[in-house]
Design a protein around this motif. Structure first.
Motif, PDB file in Angstrom:
ATOM      1  N   GLY A   3      45.865  21.486  49.946  1.00  0.00           N
ATOM      2  CA  GLY A   3      46.419  21.595  48.588  1.00  0.00           C
ATOM      3  C   GLY A   3      47.386  20.461  48.284  1.00  0.00           C
ATOM      4  O   GLY A   3      47.577  19.554  49.106  1.00  0.00           O
ATOM      5  N   ILE A   4      47.988  20.510  47.095  1.00  0.00           N
ATOM      6  CA  ILE A   4      48.881  19.423  46.665  1.00  0.00           C
ATOM      7  C   ILE A   4      50.150  20.040  46.089  1.00  0.00           C
ATOM      8  O   ILE A   4      50.106  21.028  45.355  1.00  0.00           O
ATOM      9  CB  ILE A   4      48.192  18.525  45.608  1.00  0.00           C
ATOM     10  N   LYS A   5      51.281  19.443  46.429  1.00  0.00           N
ATOM     11  CA  LYS A   5      52.591  19.975  45.999  1.00  0.00           C
ATOM     12  C   LYS A   5      52.953  19.487  44.597  1.00  0.00           C
ATOM     13  O   LYS A   5      52.614  18.357  44.217  1.00  0.00           O
ATOM     14  CB  LYS A   5      53.683  19.494  46.966  1.00  0.00           C
ATOM     15  N   ALA A   6      53.681  20.335  43.857  1.00  0.00           N
ATOM     16  CA  ALA A   6      54.227  19.940  42.557  1.00  0.00           C
ATOM     17  C   ALA A   6      55.052  18.660  42.738  1.00  0.00           C
ATOM     18  O   ALA A   6      55.680  18.472  43.787  1.00  0.00           O
ATOM     19  CB  ALA A   6      55.105  21.061  42.008  1.00  0.00           C
ATOM     20  N   GLY A   7      55.024  17.790  41.732  1.00  0.00           N
ATOM     21  CA  GLY A   7      55.793  16.542  41.807  1.00  0.00           C
ATOM     22  C   GLY A   7      54.940  15.362  42.248  1.00  0.00           C
ATOM     23  O   GLY A   7      55.329  14.205  42.088  1.00  0.00           O
ATOM     24  N   THR A   8      53.738  15.662  42.779  1.00  0.00           N
ATOM     25  CA  THR A   8      52.839  14.575  43.196  1.00  0.00           C
ATOM     26  C   THR A   8      52.123  14.022  41.951  1.00  0.00           C
ATOM     27  O   THR A   8      51.804  14.780  41.034  1.00  0.00           O
ATOM     28  CB  THR A   8      51.759  15.145  44.164  1.00  0.00           C
ATOM     29  N   SER A   9      51.901  12.712  41.940  1.00  0.00           N
ATOM     30  CA  SER A   9      51.114  12.125  40.842  1.00  0.00           C
ATOM     31  C   SER A   9      49.636  12.319  41.144  1.00  0.00           C
ATOM     32  O   SER A   9      49.183  11.986  42.241  1.00  0.00           O
ATOM     33  CB  SER A   9      51.394  10.627  40.736  1.00  0.00           C
ATOM     34  N   ILE A  10      48.906  12.834  40.168  1.00  0.00           N
ATOM     35  CA  ILE A  10      47.457  13.006  40.363  1.00  0.00           C
ATOM     36  C   ILE A  10      46.716  12.358  39.192  1.00  0.00           C
ATOM     37  O   ILE A  10      47.310  12.074  38.150  1.00  0.00           O
ATOM     38  CB  ILE A  10      47.061  14.497  40.471  1.00  0.00           C
ATOM     39  N   SER A  11      45.433  12.169  39.400  1.00  0.00           N
ATOM     40  CA  SER A  11      44.623  11.508  38.383  1.00  0.00           C
ATOM     41  C   SER A  11      43.672  12.552  37.787  1.00  0.00           C
ATOM     42  O   SER A  11      42.844  13.109  38.494  1.00  0.00           O
ATOM     43  CB  SER A  11      43.879  10.369  39.086  1.00  0.00           C
ATOM     44  N   VAL A  12      43.839  12.813  36.492  1.00  0.00           N
ATOM     45  CA  VAL A  12      43.059  13.877  35.844  1.00  0.00           C
ATOM     46  C   VAL A  12      41.994  13.247  34.947  1.00  0.00           C
ATOM     47  O   VAL A  12      42.290  12.326  34.177  1.00  0.00           O
ATOM     48  CB  VAL A  12      43.984  14.791  34.998  1.00  0.00           C
ATOM     49  N   GLU A  13      40.766  13.751  35.055  1.00  0.00           N
ATOM     50  CA  GLU A  13      39.679  13.278  34.176  1.00  0.00           C
ATOM     51  C   GLU A  13      39.739  14.082  32.888  1.00  0.00           C
ATOM     52  O   GLU A  13      39.676  15.308  32.914  1.00  0.00           O
ATOM     53  CB  GLU A  13      38.332  13.482  34.865  1.00  0.00           C
ATOM     54  N   MET A  14      39.866  13.378  31.788  1.00  0.00           N
ATOM     55  CA  MET A  14      40.192  14.045  30.519  1.00  0.00           C
ATOM     56  C   MET A  14      38.950  14.395  29.706  1.00  0.00           C
ATOM     57  O   MET A  14      37.989  13.650  29.652  1.00  0.00           O
ATOM     58  CB  MET A  14      41.107  13.147  29.685  1.00  0.00           C
ATOM     59  N   ARG A  15      39.023  15.545  29.060  1.00  0.00           N
ATOM     60  CA  ARG A  15      37.906  15.999  28.220  1.00  0.00           C
ATOM     61  C   ARG A  15      38.007  15.468  26.790  1.00  0.00           C
ATOM     62  O   ARG A  15      37.007  15.268  26.122  1.00  0.00           O
ATOM     63  CB  ARG A  15      37.881  17.529  28.197  1.00  0.00           C
ATOM     64  N   TYR A  16      39.227  15.247  26.329  1.00  0.00           N
ATOM     65  CA  TYR A  16      39.429  14.818  24.939  1.00  0.00           C
ATOM     66  C   TYR A  16      40.195  13.494  24.916  1.00  0.00           C
ATOM     67  O   TYR A  16      40.924  13.189  25.856  1.00  0.00           O
ATOM     68  CB  TYR A  16      40.242  15.863  24.158  1.00  0.00           C
ATOM     69  N   PRO A  17      40.119  12.758  23.812  1.00  0.00           N
ATOM     70  CA  PRO A  17      40.882  11.515  23.713  1.00  0.00           C
ATOM     71  C   PRO A  17      42.394  11.781  23.860  1.00  0.00           C
ATOM     72  O   PRO A  17      42.866  12.888  23.598  1.00  0.00           O
ATOM     73  CB  PRO A  17      40.559  11.000  22.314  1.00  0.00           C
ATOM     74  N   ARG A  18      43.099  10.762  24.272  1.00  0.00           N
ATOM     75  CA  ARG A  18      44.544  10.790  24.517  1.00  0.00           C
ATOM     76  C   ARG A  18      45.345  11.405  23.362  1.00  0.00           C
ATOM     77  O   ARG A  18      46.319  12.117  23.586  1.00  0.00           O
ATOM     78  CB  ARG A  18      44.978   9.329  24.659  1.00  0.00           C
ATOM     79  N   GLU A  19      44.914  11.123  22.105  1.00  0.00           N
ATOM     80  CA  GLU A  19      45.672  11.601  20.934  1.00  0.00           C
ATOM     81  C   GLU A  19      45.759  13.126  20.895  1.00  0.00           C
ATOM     82  O   GLU A  19      46.585  13.679  20.174  1.00  0.00           O
ATOM     83  CB  GLU A  19      45.014  11.164  19.614  1.00  0.00           C
ATOM     84  N   TYR A  20      44.876  13.806  21.620  1.00  0.00           N
ATOM     85  CA  TYR A  20      44.862  15.273  21.572  1.00  0.00           C
ATOM     86  C   TYR A  20      45.846  15.914  22.561  1.00  0.00           C
ATOM     87  O   TYR A  20      46.017  17.124  22.549  1.00  0.00           O
ATOM     88  CB  TYR A  20      43.450  15.800  21.846  1.00  0.00           C
ATOM     89  N   ILE A  21      46.448  15.108  23.411  1.00  0.00           N
ATOM     90  CA  ILE A  21      47.383  15.690  24.387  1.00  0.00           C
ATOM     91  C   ILE A  21      48.685  15.989  23.651  1.00  0.00           C
ATOM     92  O   ILE A  21      49.233  15.128  22.963  1.00  0.00           O
ATOM     93  CB  ILE A  21      47.645  14.711  25.558  1.00  0.00           C
ATOM     94  N   THR A  22      49.163  17.232  23.801  1.00  0.00           N
ATOM     95  CA  THR A  22      50.336  17.655  23.031  1.00  0.00           C
ATOM     96  C   THR A  22      51.544  17.856  23.949  1.00  0.00           C
ATOM     97  O   THR A  22      51.424  17.826  25.176  1.00  0.00           O
ATOM     98  CB  THR A  22      50.037  18.983  22.298  1.00  0.00           C
ATOM     99  N   GLU A  23      52.708  18.101  23.325  1.00  0.00           N
ATOM    100  CA  GLU A  23      53.911  18.475  24.077  1.00  0.00           C
ATOM    101  C   GLU A  23      53.641  19.817  24.757  1.00  0.00           C
ATOM    102  O   GLU A  23      52.803  20.595  24.278  1.00  0.00           O
ATOM    103  CB  GLU A  23      55.103  18.621  23.142  1.00  0.00           C
ATOM    104  N   ALA A  24      54.350  20.091  25.801  1.00  0.00           N
ATOM    105  CA  ALA A  24      54.160  21.313  26.598  1.00  0.00           C
ATOM    106  C   ALA A  24      53.803  22.514  25.727  1.00  0.00           C
ATOM    107  O   ALA A  24      52.903  23.277  26.019  1.00  0.00           O
ATOM    108  CB  ALA A  24      55.432  21.614  27.378  1.00  0.00           C
TER     109      ALA A  24
END
Ligand SMILES: Nc1nc2c(c(=O)[nH]1)N[C@H]1C(S)=C(S)[C@@H](COP(=O)(O)OP(=O)(O)OC[C@H]3O[C@@H](n4cnc5c(N)ncnc54)[C@H](O)[C@@H]3O)O[C@H]1N2
Ligand code: MOO
Length: 401
Positions: free
Chosen positions: A380-401
């Motif tokens: 597994g992977i610990k919180a705080g690690t940088s990971i690379s996520v493959e995105m389903r939608y264009p960048r503009e669709y990423i919102t605040e938490a």
């Protein structure tokens, strides 16, 4: 009967297997360039004409004779239109005898209509678009294997190409199986399930430039399924058989694939979609897709889509990635796992957290996730690690938490 396979490929290993086994389409057809968007050139295409086929004005302005400027700035007080100069607009062939264009911003006319020049040309041909500036006869316009884009349609038409040889669309047969399934659009009796994978797969096939051939639901009977697969091999370039892939008493897919061809992959080394297989009958690839729609969806996006790309001379494609900081631990697993993720922005930085699937419907998971993370088996992977996520939608669709 179910046999434990000796080799269960990871996603990357599966991509290599596809690259080594999937051959480009052999058939082609000639179609009009007007309807060629998204099709793949089956041969190199050369321009049939030269354009412009005469020198043209590169600006809106006046055409002049450069020889009038040989001794410096001429006296234009007696110039008249149609003689020393004429109006000349962008893209229009220069009138006979003129060789240079002065842009209209540098031309003034006094009250009596006489011309006054604010600048003079420095060399002959200034402001003129040369013959062949857009396209030259015999020039290579499009390559074998190149996907036709809107820009390329414009380029081909400029080059006088009206019809083009493209790869035939791969025909893809989809065979659903399962006695519990009811065709989509019908009411579902108690204990039955909606057959939804056919049209989901048809949508993937359409998106990837294929032509779907949808079979009716085939009962869980060995001979009937084998008959359907054999007929599909006859008419399709790629065959998809869905469900019957695991360890149930009526799971025959692998046995049938062994009887009609050479099974290359019995089962994947990752979930969801673990029970996805690959076989070849002659030149026809057969992909066994898992029945559960989440696994069918994921393996279609990874392997059906990329098989269709390879058949159409396109490289394997994965979505673009975003580097994000893991907001929660991801637990380790015994096999590789494609984890659905939600990427969000906090304090100007990308974070990602895994979407818990347990207890959620497909629609809930679908709307919570906006990307995927390929987690290799292990601790597994610990919180705080940088990971690379493959995105389903264009960048503009990423919102605040
Ligand atoms: N004892 C075990 N059971 C299962 C295992 C295992 O390892 N051991 N693996 C599980 C996993 S993971 C998967 S994936 C499935 C594979 O299932 P099958 O591909 O054999 O599919 P079925 O059993 O026929 O159906 C499962 C499920 O999917 C629905 N389904 C099937 N086809 C369609 C369709 N065209 N459209 C919509 N839904 C479909 C079907 O109704 C069932 O609900 O095995 C697990 N079990
Ligand atoms: O192979 Mo299954 O699709 O992991 O659920």
């Amino acid at each position: 009967m179910y046999k434990k396979p000796g080799f269960e490929p990871s996603r990357n290993e599966m991509f290599s297997i596809l690259e080594n086994n999937i051959k480009p389409m052999l058939e082609d057809e000639t179609i009009s360039v007007a309807t060629s968007l998204g099709r793949i050139c089956a041969e190199d295409v050369y321009a049939k004409n030269t354009l412009p086929n005469k020198p043209v004005s590169a600006r809106d302005g006046i055409a002049v004779h450069f020889s009038d400027f040989a001794k410096g700035t001429p006296d234009t007080s007696e110039w008249s239109e149609g003689k020393e100069y004429c109006f000349s607009n962008t893209g229009v062939a220069l009138s006979e005898g003129y060789d240079t264009v002065i842009t209209i911003e540098n031309v003034k006319f006094d009250k009596s209509g006489k011309v006054r020049l604010l600048s003079v040309p420095e060399k002959c041909g200034e402001g003129v678009g040369v013959e062949g500036g857009q396209v030259k006869e015999g020039e290579l316009l499009a390559y074998t294997g190149e996907r036709i884009s809107p820009s390329l349609i414009g380029i081909l038409l400029t080059g006088g190409v009206a019809n083009i040889k493209v790869l035939s669309k791969p025909k893809v047969a989809f065979i659903p199986t399962g006695d519990e399934l009811v065709p989509s659009g019908f009411e579902i009796p108690l204990g039955k399930n909606a057959e939804s994978n056919s049209l989901m797969l048809k949508a993937y096939i359409d998106e990837c430039g294929g032509e779907a051939i949808l079979y009716p639901i085939i009962p869980d009977v060995f001979e009937k399924l084998k008959e359907a697969i054999l007929s599909a091999i006859e008419i399709a370039d790629l065959v998809l058989i869905c469900a019957g892939s695991s360890k149930g008493s009526k799971d025959f897919t692998i046995d049938i694939l062994e009887s009609v061809g050479n099974v290359i992959v019995y089962e994947l080394g990752h979930g969801p979609g673990k029970h996805c297989s690959l076989a070849c009958s002659g030149n026809t690839p057969i992909i066994g897709l898992p029945g559960p729609p989440t696994g069918a969806d994921l393996t279609a996006a990874l392997y059906v889509k990329n098989t269709l790309r390879l058949m159409q001379m396109q490289p394997i494609h994965l979505p673009y990635r975003i580097i994000a900081m893991l907001a929660e631990d991801i637990n380790g697993r015994k096999i590789d796992f494609v984890s659905f993720m939600r990427v969000f922005i906090k304090d100007g930085q990308y974070y990602a957290k895994p979407v818990e699937m347990q207890g959620k419907t497909r629609a809930e998971v679908y709307h919570l996730q906006n990307g995927q993370f390929y987690l290799e088996k292990g601790s597994g992977i610990k919180a705080g690690t940088s990971i690379s996520v493959e995105m389903r939608y264009p960048r503009e669709y990423i919102t605040e938490a």
